[in-house]
Design an enzyme around this catalytic site. Structure first.
Site, short mmCIF file in Angstrom:
data_model
loop_
_atom_site.label_atom_id
_atom_site.label_comp_id
_atom_site.label_asym_id
_atom_site.label_seq_id
_atom_site.Cartn_x
_atom_site.Cartn_y
_atom_site.Cartn_z
N HIS A 103 33.24 28.70 35.40
CA HIS A 103 34.15 29.83 35.24
C HIS A 103 33.48 30.97 34.48
CE1 HIS A 103 37.64 31.77 33.04
NE2 HIS A 103 37.89 32.03 34.31
N GLU A 106 31.20 32.68 36.89
CA GLU A 106 31.98 33.50 37.82
C GLU A 106 32.23 34.89 37.24
OE1 GLU A 106 36.41 34.47 38.34
OE2 GLU A 106 36.14 32.30 38.37
N HIS A 107 32.61 34.95 35.98
CA HIS A 107 32.81 36.24 35.31
C HIS A 107 31.52 37.04 35.23
CE1 HIS A 107 36.89 36.05 33.17
NE2 HIS A 107 36.85 34.97 33.92
#
Length: 478
Positions: A103, A106-107
């Protein structure tokens, strides 16, 4: 750039849907599995024609050097195009020291490349009215955009640049660390998020990749270094683990050329790896020969200063490739999949015990869960649990009725077809079919499997699953 939303609707096949098989008819089982690998050769997977013989949908697939798969669906009569880059890595691929890395990464891929700053990336898609986002799940990550068909080359180039050439510099890591910590705090203030995370943790354990939250914890995100994130990026973001899925008013050969150029930066496609799928191999058991992940029954509770009590009550379910998933989907609609369902009628309409109540299925490669989610006032908790347990026991003992069977099939058929009316949903089913299932079912075939579900089949699986030991998660005021 958020974690994938948890579905509150029943799924017929663990999230996979497919386009209609057309004039050539459904593909033979040996061909339907997306196994034709010939690098650079386009394969036609499905063709749909209307009554006049005009092609209304055409699905084609090409494998580029390095194992990067490109799968497209041409949809007649639309002016949009949707693209998704599906990467076969998610939170279950992290060890304890990398909890939340998928995650986090992803950012970070939105933060800029040598060619584009983070602002340049945002401006590029905003300037053409495009929709642009990403999400991380437990078993994959997806970066997606929806644009006018004329603007697809821009979306392909921006995504290719982001995925293959992200800088991931130290300042961006530190800035985004704070953003993710804020996001974790936000989820911790959402009772639905808290109780579902608690339910998964009880089911699979806090040290199991499936049992952990996708976003990570304050401790794991704070401790994560740029070097470890970069190493994770290089290890998992390879052409062979990626699928580029595109649907809309598109030409397959043109898209393949655009993807080849956009993803070929810096020699990214120079390897000779074979494509990697997340689908199980073999057929020894429901997980395709892979050992099933054990599920732990039990009760877990935590306090939060919420006005309501949020509850998830469930048990072990089935894996995403289990052929009984269609029967379980029908049961799910009868139990808690709509306003006519047993739980909605009994808990909300007749007794007024809660505003929101629904049942759900969660399917993974080697495990699964089924459950019921309810939010109620603290004083009504005991009554809610009694009613839910009674309905689960009744389904386990008696199954569902013939009328519920037909209504459930109708709900699944309608949800399947209506869910495929835009290019974004078509793109998603292509990406999942290629990366997760290694099988592209036509809509007629999916409907046939739904219609083939018998009352006896639903009774057998209900007796097996809903009699299993329960998992209970409760979140509410002290």
């Amino acid at each position: 750039m958020v974690a994938a939303p948890r579905s509150t609707r029943p799924s017929t096949s663990g999230g996979s849907t497919a386009s209609q098989a057309g004039a050539p008819g459904p593909l033979a089982p040996s061909d339907r599995g997306l196994a034709a690998r010939g690098t650079g050769t386009a394969h036609t997977l499905q063709t749909v024609t209307d009554a006049a013989g005009a092609v209304v949908s055409l699905v084609r697939r090409t494998v580029l050097p390095g194992g990067l798969r490109v799968i497209t669906e041409h949809m007649a009569g639309v002016r949009s195009a949707s693209i998704g880059v599906w990467v076969g890595v998610g939170s279950r691929d992290e060890d304890d020291t990398l909890h939340g890395c998928s995650h986090f990464l992803e950012h970070l891929l939105f933060k800029g490349t040598a060619e584009r700053s983070a602002l340049d990336i945002s401006i590029a898609l905003d300037a053409v009215g495009g929709e642009f986002n990403a999400f991380t799940a437990k078993e994959y990550t997806c970066f997606h955009a929806r644009v006018l068909d004329d603007d697809l080359p821009l979306a392909v180039d921006v995504l290719g640049d982001m995925i293959t050439a992200s800088r991931i510099d130290g300042d961006d890591v530190e800035a985004e660390r704070d953003v993710i910590l804020d996001e974790i705090a936000m989820h911790d203030d959402d009772p639905d998020d808290v109780v579902h995370n608690l339910f998964a943790e009880q089911a699979w354990g806090s040290t199991s990749p499936l049992g952990r939250s996708i976003a990570g914890t304050e401790e794991s995100i704070t401790a994560m270094t740029r070097e470890r994130i970069v190493a994770f990026y290089r290890r998992h973001y390879r052409p062979a683990t990626m699928v580029v899925a595109v649907a809309g008013n598109v030409d397959h050969d043109v898209v393949v050329a655009q993807v080849g150029a956009a993803f070929g930066r810096g020699g990214f496609l120079d390897g000779d790896e074979e494509p990697v799928t997340l689908a199980p191999g073999g057929a020894d058991d429901a997980a395709g020969g892979r050992a099933l992940l054990p599920v732990r029954p039990g009760t877990v509770a935590t306090t939060r200063p919420f006005e309501q009590v949020n509850v998830v009550l469930g048990m072990e379910g089935i894996t995403r490739n289990d052929p009984r998933r269609f029967a379980l989907g029908v049961i799910n609609t009868a139990l808690g999949g709509g306003t006519s369902s047993r739980l909605f009628q009994e808990v909300r309409e007749r007794r007024g015990l809660a505003y929101s109540v629904y049942s759900f299925e969660s399917h993974h490669l080697d495990s699964g869960l089924v459950g019921v989610s309810v939010g109620c006032l603290p004083a009504k908790l005991d009554d809610v649990l009694a009613v839910v347990r009674a309905e689960l026991a009744r389904v386990a003992a008696e199954g569902i009725t013939a009328e519920e069977l037909e209504r459930g099939k109708g709900m699944l058929r309608g949800g399947l077809v209506l869910g495929l009316e835009d290019s974004g949903s078509r793109m998603s089913r292509l990406g999942k079919a290629e990366l997760v299932y290694d099988e592209l079912l036509g809509i007629d075939e999916v409907i046939e499997r739904i219609d083939a579900v018998t009352l006896e089949e639903t009774r057998q699986i209900a007796a097996e699953i809903f009699a299993r030991p329960e998992i209970l998660a409760v979140v509410g005021p002290a």
